[in-house]
Scaffold this active site. Sequence first.
Site, PDB file in Angstrom:
ATOM      1  CE  LYS A 186      34.420  32.008  43.844  1.00  0.00           C
ATOM      2  NZ  LYS A 186      33.964  31.190  44.985  1.00  0.00           N
ATOM      3  CG  ASP A 206      27.729  30.382  51.827  1.00  0.00           C
ATOM      4  OD1 ASP A 206      26.551  30.251  52.215  1.00  0.00           O
ATOM      5  OD2 ASP A 206      28.044  31.040  50.829  1.00  0.00           O
TER       6      ASP A 206
HETATM    7  P1  ADP Z   1      30.137  32.136  44.439  1.00  0.00           P
HETATM    8  O1  ADP Z   1      31.120  32.644  45.428  1.00  0.00           O
HETATM    9  O2  ADP Z   1      29.754  33.187  43.462  1.00  0.00           O
HETATM   10  O3  ADP Z   1      28.980  31.460  45.073  1.00  0.00           O
HETATM   11  P2  ADP Z   1      31.102  29.490  43.712  1.00  0.00           P
HETATM   12  O4  ADP Z   1      32.533  29.152  43.961  1.00  0.00           O
HETATM   13  O5  ADP Z   1      30.117  28.950  44.671  1.00  0.00           O
HETATM   14  O6  ADP Z   1      30.960  31.074  43.566  1.00  0.00           O
HETATM   15  O7  ADP Z   1      30.751  29.014  42.238  1.00  0.00           O
HETATM   16  C1  ADP Z   1      29.521  29.371  41.624  1.00  0.00           C
HETATM   17  C2  ADP Z   1      29.051  28.242  40.715  1.00  0.00           C
HETATM   18  O8  ADP Z   1      30.015  27.960  39.699  1.00  0.00           O
HETATM   19  C3  ADP Z   1      28.856  26.928  41.428  1.00  0.00           C
HETATM   20  O9  ADP Z   1      27.565  26.809  41.970  1.00  0.00           O
HETATM   21  C4  ADP Z   1      29.097  25.906  40.338  1.00  0.00           C
HETATM   22  O10 ADP Z   1      27.942  25.709  39.579  1.00  0.00           O
HETATM   23  C5  ADP Z   1      30.126  26.575  39.468  1.00  0.00           C
HETATM   24  N1  ADP Z   1      31.490  26.125  39.845  1.00  0.00           N
HETATM   25  C6  ADP Z   1      32.333  26.723  40.691  1.00  0.00           C
HETATM   26  N2  ADP Z   1      33.496  26.059  40.796  1.00  0.00           N
HETATM   27  C7  ADP Z   1      33.396  24.997  39.975  1.00  0.00           C
HETATM   28  C8  ADP Z   1      34.288  23.915  39.621  1.00  0.00           C
HETATM   29  N3  ADP Z   1      35.516  23.816  40.137  1.00  0.00           N
HETATM   30  N4  ADP Z   1      33.850  22.997  38.730  1.00  0.00           N
HETATM   31  C9  ADP Z   1      32.614  23.098  38.201  1.00  0.00           C
HETATM   32  N5  ADP Z   1      31.746  24.081  38.486  1.00  0.00           N
HETATM   33  C10 ADP Z   1      32.109  25.029  39.362  1.00  0.00           C
END
Ligand code: ADP
Length: 386
Positions: free
Chosen positions: A122, A227
């Site tokens: 991320k 959130d």
């Molecule tokens: P943001 O801060 O942009 O909302 P998130 O951490 O919520 O970022 O991640 C965005 C999307 O990426 C999630 O809705 C999910 O679909 C995917 N995602 C994030 N982390 C994971 C993970 N560890 N495993 C699988 N999918 C993930």
Amino acid sequence: MKLDATDLRYITSEEFRVLTAVEMGSKNHEVVPTPLIVQISGLRNGGINKLLGSLAKRNLVARIQNAKYDGFRLTYGGYDYLSMRALSKRDSMYSVGNQIGVGKESDIYIVADAEGNEMVLKLHRLGRISFRAIKEKRDYMGKRKSASWMYMSRLAAQKEWAFMKVLHEHGFPVPKPIDQARHCILMEFIDAYPLRQIANVPAPGALYSQLMDIIVRFARAGLIHGDYNEFNILVRRESGEPIVIDFPQMVSTSHANAEMYFNRDVECIRAFFRRRFNYESKLYPRFRSTMKEGSEDDEEQFRLDIMVSASGFKKSDQQVLEEYMEMTKGDHDSEEEEEEEEEEEEEDGDDVEEVEAEIPSAETPERAQSPEDNEQSEATVAGGSD
Ligand code: ADP
Ligand code: MG
């Protein structure tokens, strides 16, 4: 933006020195003057223009012609590069795969280690949307000139890392954190659907209770997610177990607005279950009673909010990040907003297209039928038979 894993291997050590010098110079300069880059990198002036040119060609730095002077700044690409290089030097990751998410404030990639084990990278992108707001309220940062996307993105990653770590160590259902560098977090890949993609659950009440239990457990450990909604809850494909993600906005239950945040998290889940599953329960946690019962209950007396502050992510950093988030509020909750993006306009907006999935349970081991199935996205859920 495309991440290029091949670049990880093919940058010369001199280029790396120059890139690092631009990053260091960025701490005090929005545009780093070329002579300063020369000075920090310790390379002769002659060679540096060529090196900067080659970095600029690969979009790792950008040449800026300022009213006062010419110089360079680090791009997202350059910052991404430095982070991924650090992670790969530590053998945490080796290759970059597909992008699976484009949030307003992050990009999510599947990456792998040298053995091919998949993980999630991320990259925090604070300031991509809200750069204008920051400029308008520049003085809120006081002397800190580096109220930049780089700085805020790094703070967000450090915060998310600190929280993910304590949560994981204390048995909360969150991805296992693997490593962190600059604005990046490396974590376990969860084979799951975001709750928002799930059309049907066999027993909404059970999932609802699990989600409310997590809110209560968070609070008894001193934390509020902040959130907690269908975008930040993943439902494991195999087991249907909910996993919570996305922690940069977590707050302590001692926060002045704790009650509001807590109740808002609860309300998000209630509203979603009403809307999506037509499910409503009279039972839902309230902040005050949760905290009161929590203090009488000896079991979960650890205070993760205090542990996080003690573990390196300082209160003052939290404050800075919180002010930023306060300022850019609205970006999180709403999906579509008028925004002028200064650079790197992303065409495809929010993460994935809406597909529908069912989550498995003991009663429904067969594959779910989804009317909107298509090639790009596997919307069916493997049940017991897969
Ligand atoms: P943001 O801060 O942009 O909302 P998130 O951490 O919520 O970022 O991640 C965005 C999307 O990426 C999630 O809705 C999910 O679909 C995917 N995602 C994030 N982390 C994971 C993970 N560890 N495993 C699988 N999918 C993930
Ligand atoms: Mg999210």
